[in-house]
Scaffold this active site. Structure first.
Site, PDB file in Angstrom:
ATOM      1  N   LYS A 187     -24.390 -10.652   0.230  1.00 25.90           N
ATOM      2  CA  LYS A 187     -23.977 -11.974   1.506  1.00 25.90           C
ATOM      3  C   LYS A 187     -23.683 -12.757   2.801  1.00 25.90           C
ATOM      4  O   LYS A 187     -23.920 -12.572   3.876  1.00 25.90           O
ATOM      5  CB  LYS A 187     -22.986 -13.384   0.437  1.00 25.90           C
ATOM      6  N   LYS A 218     -26.505 -28.656   0.476  1.00 26.37           N
ATOM      7  CA  LYS A 218     -25.447 -29.073   0.975  1.00 26.37           C
ATOM      8  C   LYS A 218     -25.227 -28.806   2.533  1.00 26.37           C
ATOM      9  O   LYS A 218     -24.772 -30.553   2.605  1.00 26.37           O
ATOM     10  CB  LYS A 218     -23.598 -28.127  -0.236  1.00 26.37           C
ATOM     11  N   THR A 264     -27.487 -22.453  -3.060  1.00 32.19           N
ATOM     12  CA  THR A 264     -27.811 -23.882  -3.617  1.00 32.19           C
ATOM     13  C   THR A 264     -26.380 -24.904  -2.253  1.00 32.19           C
ATOM     14  O   THR A 264     -26.422 -25.905  -1.598  1.00 32.19           O
ATOM     15  CB  THR A 264     -26.795 -24.104  -4.750  1.00 32.19           C
ATOM     16  N   LYS A 318     -18.717 -19.333   0.891  1.00 31.15           N
ATOM     17  CA  LYS A 318     -19.568 -19.027  -0.812  1.00 31.15           C
ATOM     18  C   LYS A 318     -18.346 -17.234  -1.180  1.00 31.15           C
ATOM     19  O   LYS A 318     -17.760 -17.454  -0.770  1.00 31.15           O
ATOM     20  CB  LYS A 318     -20.401 -18.081  -0.328  1.00 31.15           C
ATOM     21  N   ARG A 319     -18.740 -17.117  -2.379  1.00 30.66           N
ATOM     22  CA  ARG A 319     -18.422 -15.959  -2.233  1.00 30.66           C
ATOM     23  C   ARG A 319     -18.114 -14.811  -1.983  1.00 30.66           C
ATOM     24  O   ARG A 319     -19.256 -15.132  -1.455  1.00 30.66           O
ATOM     25  CB  ARG A 319     -18.694 -15.418  -4.414  1.00 30.66           C
ATOM     26  N   HIS A 361     -30.841 -15.913 -13.003  1.00 31.75           N
ATOM     27  CA  HIS A 361     -29.670 -15.887 -11.312  1.00 31.75           C
ATOM     28  C   HIS A 361     -30.026 -14.928 -10.604  1.00 31.75           C
ATOM     29  O   HIS A 361     -28.987 -15.356  -9.884  1.00 31.75           O
ATOM     30  CB  HIS A 361     -28.169 -16.863 -11.699  1.00 31.75           C
TER      31      HIS A 361
HETATM   32  C1  26Q Z   1     -21.692 -11.438 -16.374  1.00 27.06           C
HETATM   33  C2  26Q Z   1     -21.090 -10.144 -17.458  1.00 27.06           C
HETATM   34  C3  26Q Z   1     -19.709 -10.405 -17.809  1.00 27.06           C
HETATM   35  C4  26Q Z   1     -18.760 -11.168 -16.404  1.00 27.06           C
HETATM   36  C5  26Q Z   1     -19.381 -11.800 -15.209  1.00 27.06           C
HETATM   37  C6  26Q Z   1     -20.485 -12.120 -15.201  1.00 27.06           C
HETATM   38  C7  26Q Z   1     -21.328 -12.769 -14.173  1.00 27.06           C
HETATM   39  C8  26Q Z   1     -20.716 -13.881 -14.402  1.00 27.06           C
HETATM   40  C9  26Q Z   1     -21.674 -14.654 -13.219  1.00 27.06           C
HETATM   41  C10 26Q Z   1     -22.901 -12.136 -14.051  1.00 27.06           C
HETATM   42  C11 26Q Z   1     -23.278 -13.741 -13.516  1.00 27.06           C
HETATM   43  C12 26Q Z   1     -23.132 -14.685 -12.244  1.00 27.06           C
HETATM   44  C13 26Q Z   1     -22.609 -15.769 -11.415  1.00 27.06           C
HETATM   45  C14 26Q Z   1     -24.068 -15.616 -11.056  1.00 27.06           C
HETATM   46  C15 26Q Z   1     -23.949 -16.703 -10.108  1.00 27.06           C
HETATM   47  O1  26Q Z   1     -23.535 -17.471  -9.552  1.00 27.06           O
HETATM   48  N1  26Q Z   1     -25.525 -16.414  -9.524  1.00 27.06           N
HETATM   49  C16 26Q Z   1     -26.094 -17.634  -8.771  1.00 27.06           C
HETATM   50  O2  26Q Z   1     -26.777 -18.478  -8.626  1.00 27.06           O
HETATM   51  C17 26Q Z   1     -27.304 -19.136  -7.678  1.00 27.06           C
HETATM   52  C18 26Q Z   1     -27.217 -21.109  -8.856  1.00 27.06           C
HETATM   53  O3  26Q Z   1     -28.871 -20.213  -9.035  1.00 27.06           O
HETATM   54  C19 26Q Z   1     -28.082 -19.257  -7.086  1.00 27.06           C
HETATM   55  O4  26Q Z   1     -28.352 -20.071  -6.362  1.00 27.06           O
HETATM   56  C20 26Q Z   1     -27.771 -17.930  -6.545  1.00 27.06           C
HETATM   57  O5  26Q Z   1     -28.645 -17.356  -5.659  1.00 27.06           O
HETATM   58  C21 26Q Z   1     -26.715 -16.566  -7.096  1.00 27.06           C
HETATM   59  O6  26Q Z   1     -26.372 -16.497  -6.828  1.00 27.06           O
END
Ligand code: 26Q
Length: 855
Positions: free
Chosen positions: A580, A686, A682, A574-575, A383
């Site tokens: 971003k 929406k 995503t 978004k976050r 991702h």
């Molecule tokens: C990893 C290790 C330790 C702590 C946290 C994490 C961690 C947690 C969440 C690393 C990444 C995330 C989230 C990533 C994420 O949300 N990516 C998004 O995924 C979406 C669905 O595929 C995409 O549409 C977005 O572009 C992408 O940023």
């Protein structure tokens, strides 16, 4: 037909009829719902109409709806068992589900009867729905994608299981103090959760620490600390097909034996208190989005999820010998034909060594047999390509916490590097780059490398992203395993993201097309002819205006800001993350303000700029960006020269439920990441589905959206992926400051403290970063963005043309249904076929074969 040993089919039928009476709601559904609602109020909650609150009524209704699901739920599992179907296990540290009541009522097609039933009691359905807490077990895109996939997998009749963690605390609640983000714990379970069913009988044991003992090749992992994983099941109803799947969330519990030595030493109270150490594993969701943080507790969570889920899946596999009771499957030959493990990013990548461990150490298989099964069963979805998000766990940590798992990883790597050397003789640099074990002063396990090596399929989440994986971060792996790499462009569920959140637009579409679009979203193309139907376009805009009015009311009551509903609702939710580029949006707001101030009587297209999103608690720059936007808002919203021309609103505590309010009310969707950084996005989809126009870069799924809608129907600006590297080489961001007067004015104001009267140097760090580093090329895209926003304004001047463009976007959004995405996963990764058939409802067929189906 299989029957329960010793039972006649008449026995079974009698039993069936008595069970199907509960919650089947044959005959008058409204009466039945009223009856069950009263029963729950009286017997389950022990309240009556005079002392019950809306919360109580919500619980009574949710339990009533859950009863309605029970028969369908059991039948779905019998159906899967009877057909001996392949089961898809979606492993994810996050499921960002939001609320369940309304979505379930709509998927079951009982909205009208529920409304009528509540009305007869003087209650409003939507007020009860508003009592529900969000299940906020996710950060953002990745977690929400998992939730959309659950909906689509149930709707497509796939035997899918979501596997995750039942965090006591979901994503924090965001509050504002003087413009700064403050986090509050999200105690989502405080009033109880009517949807979940705890299944103690399927509790699993997960091991930590200890040591590995090898006696003549027989491996034992000894002296471990055991944590119990207790499963909580939440039903997932498909759209009007009587399918009910489940998301199984594990909660950590200390075993009775926990800290036995303290009991024996007499410190009984300390021993009981220390049970928290084990139970903390499922306490809280890590709030980082797209940012790796190497905390031991997080690693424990990852292994906890993986180990419990795999043991659970193996238990069910063994129990799934069709037609034979009390005899379990003993051969693992069919395992990859009966199970798939989809890894939602690398977070559950320990599934690969854990499956190896279970198959070898517990089931007694050889390495070769176990590897063959593991590799064919697992698949990995990436991702992100942001380097700071890639998981790398220190080997010391693994050695201590999971010694046997580390051993297995080392051996996987050993065999893999032999293969690399065979493929690329003499290329030792490549061997070093591809190693799962990265050699540095503290060695680290590269989890993405582990996931690729142990999976038969690897996919990105939009075409450009999948291409970038092959040409950049995973290039070496692509060269070695070209057939392993795939693309699966993300999608969203049209149930929640149109039918549930924008009922008026959904009705308008259904009025013209019938309701087939809800699970065949490609049918929206049939709306294209209405681009010439002014009457239809008028209705479309009335619906948008109405949604804007509702959001405006919310903003008025929540923040006391009076927004102009005829202004452009310009939304970026978004976050908060530098990539971003919410900063670009802020700079635009400053430019608009300065234009008004420098020329108060010039014509101006009114605009309401809304930003919403959470910053990771430790991400200082992201928090500073929130503060900046709030400071801009305070000054601009109170300036009499500005009046109703421009308003800024920070939408606090953005989450699934708030998205459902905001997105249907948006005119303009901001999707402005630096090209090549947003894997897919995503939210962009929406907005498109709800008739907002997009201003965006050619990044992630925006590219495919532009393709579907036509470039003339989307506002594209800025550097493209293939131009980024060139620009970054000897990049000098201050050049843009020198050349662009409006940018210079904005930067000078930020530097001088104009936007931070209480502390003039507050935004110096943001400015310094922009002027001297600007990793995400905000300065380089500034002019293109401002010019593109001017094109947006011009377009908004022509309401008929604008509405036509909105319509064409809606009509072109069919590709972005998660149903399409899941169909592709099903056919190209899992090798299963979607099932469009409706399972008979409980009232239509008695429960004929209630033989011991393991859940
Ligand atoms: C990893 C290790 C330790 C702590 C946290 C994490 C961690 C947690 C969440 C690393 C990444 C995330 C989230 C990533 C994420 O949300 N990516 C998004 O995924 C979406 C669905 O595929 C995409 O549409 C977005 O572009 C992408 O940023």
């Amino acid at each position: 037909m299989s029957t329960l040993a010793g039972s006649t089919s008449d026995d079974l039928r009698r039993k069936a009829i008595s069970i199907s009476g509960i919650g089947a709601h044959e005959g008058n559904e409204e009466e039945s719902i009223k009856k069950q609602f009263n029963r729950h109020l009286h017997y389950t909650l022990v309240k009556d109409r005079s002392n019950a609150s809306n919360k109580d009524f919500f619980h009574a209704l949710a339990l009533t709806v859950r009863d309605y699901l029970s028969g369908r739920w059991l039948r779905t599992y019998q159906h899967y068992y009877r057909e001996d179907v392949k089961r898809i296990c979606y492993l994810s540290l996050e499921f960002y589900i939001g609320r369940t009541l309304k979505n379930t009522i709509i998927n079951l097609g009982i909205q009208e009867v529920c409304e009528a039933a509540m009305k007869s009691f003087g209650l409003k359905l939507d007020e009860l729905e508003d009592m529900e807490e969000d299940a906020g077990l996710g950060n953002g895109g990745l977690g929400r994608l998992a939730a959309c996939f659950l909906d689509s997998m149930a709707t497509l009749g796939l035997a899918a299981y979501g596997y995750g963690i039942r965090y006591d605390y979901g994503i924090f609640a965001q509050t504002m103090k003087n413009g700064w983000q403050v986090e509050e714990p999200d105690l989502w379970l405080k009033d109880g959760n009517p949807w979940e069913i705890v299944r103690h009988e399927y509790t699993q044991r997960v091991h930590f620490f200890g040591r590995v003992v090898n006696t003549d090749g027989r491996i034992e992992w000894k002296d471990t600390q055991v944590v119990l994983a207790v499963p909580y099941d939440t039903p997932v109803a498909g759209y009007k097909n009587n399918v009910v799947n489940v998301v199984r969330l594990w909660s950590a519990r200390a075993p009775d034996s926990f800290n036995l030595q303290f009991f024996n030493d007499g410190d009984y109270v300390k021993a009981v208190c220390d049970r928290n150490i084990a139970e903390n594993i499922s306490r809280v969701l890590y709030p980082n989005d797209n940012m790796f943080e190497g905390k031991t507790l997080r690693l424990k969570q990852e292994y906890f999820l993986v180990s419990a889920s795999l043991q659970d899946a193996i238990r069910r596999y063994k129990a799934s010998q069709p037609g034979v009771v009390d005899i379990t499957r003993t051969s693992f030959e069919e395992f990859p034909d009966k199970l798939a493990f989809q890894l939602n990013d690398t977070h559950p990548a320990l599934a690969i060594p854990e499956l190896m461990r279970l198959l070898m150490d517990v089931e007694g298989m050889s390495w070769e047999q176990a590897w063959n099964i593991t590799f064919r069963t697992c698949a990995y979805t990436n991702h992100t390509i942001l380097p700071e998000a890639l998981e790398r766990w220190p080997t010391q940590l693994l050695d201590n916490l999971l010694p046997r798992i580390l051993e297995i990883i080392y051996y996987i790597n050993h065999l893999f590097l032999i293969e690399v050397r065979r493929h690329f003789p003499g290329d030792e640099d490549r061997v070093r780059r591809m190693s799962i074990v990265e050699e540095s002063e503290n060695n680290q396990i590269n989890m993405a490398h582990l996931a690729i090596v142990g999976s038969h399929a690897v996919n990105g989440v939009a075409r450009i992203h999948s291409d970038l994986l092959k040409t950049t971060v995973f290039r070496d792996f692509y060269e070695m395993f070209p057939g392993r790499f795939q693309n699966k462009t993300n999608g969203i569920t049209p149930r929640r993201w149109l039918l549930v959140c924008n009922p008026d637009l959904a009705s308008l579409i259904t009025e013209r097309l019938g309701d087939g679009w809800v699970n065949h979203l490609g049918e929206l193309r049939q709306l294209e002819p209405y681009a010439e139907d002014e009457n239809f376009l008028q209705r479309l805009m009335e619906i948008k205006e109405n949604n804007k009015l509702h959001l405006a009311e919310y903003i008025q009551t929540k923040y006391g800001v009076n927004v102009n509903v005829h202004s452009i609702f310009d939304v970026q939710v978004k976050r908060i993350h530098e990539y971003k580029r919410q900063l670009l949006n802020c700079l635009h707001a400053i430019v608009l303000y300065n234009r008004i101030k420098n020329n108060p009587n010039a014509p101006f297209t009114p605009r309401t700029i809304m930003i919403g999103g959470k910053a990771a608690p430790g991400y200082h720059t992201a928090k500073k960006i929130i503060k900046l936007f709030n400071n801009l808002a305070r000054r601009i919203n109170n300036d009499v020269d500005v009046g109703s021309k421009l308003k800024l609103v920070f939408l606090e505590n953005y989450r699934v439920t708030l998205a459902e309010k905001i997105i249907p009310a948006a005119d303009l969707s901001e999707q402005i990441s630096t090209a090549g950084t947003e894997a897919s996005g995503t939210g962009n989809m929406k907005f498109m589905l709800n008739g907002a126009l997009t201003i965006g870069t050619l990044d992630g799924a925006n590219i495919e959206m532009a393709e579907e809608a036509g470039e003339e129907n989307i506002f594209i600006f800025g550097l493209k992926v293939h131009e980024i590297n060139g620009v970054r080489r000897n990049y000098n961001p201050s050049r843009f400051y020198d050349e662009l007067p409006e940018l210079r004015e904005a930067i000078d104001q930020l530097r001088a403290g104009f936007w931070s009267p209480d502390q003039s140097d507050l935004f110096m760090d943001l400015v310094d970063n922009l002027m001297h580093h600007d990793h995400y090329l905000v300065m380089a895209d500034f002019k293109a963005y401002i010019d593109c926003q001017a094109r947006v304004e011009a377009a908004y001047q022509d309401p008929l043309k604008w509405s036509r463009t909105c319509l064409l976007n809606i009509a072109a959004s069919g590709k972005f249904s998660a149903d399409r995405t899941i169909e592709e996963y099903a056919r190209e990764i899992w090798d299963v076929k979607p099932n469009y058939h409706v399972i008979p409802a409980p009232s239509e067929r008695p429960l004929a074969e209630s033989i011991g189906v393991d859940m």
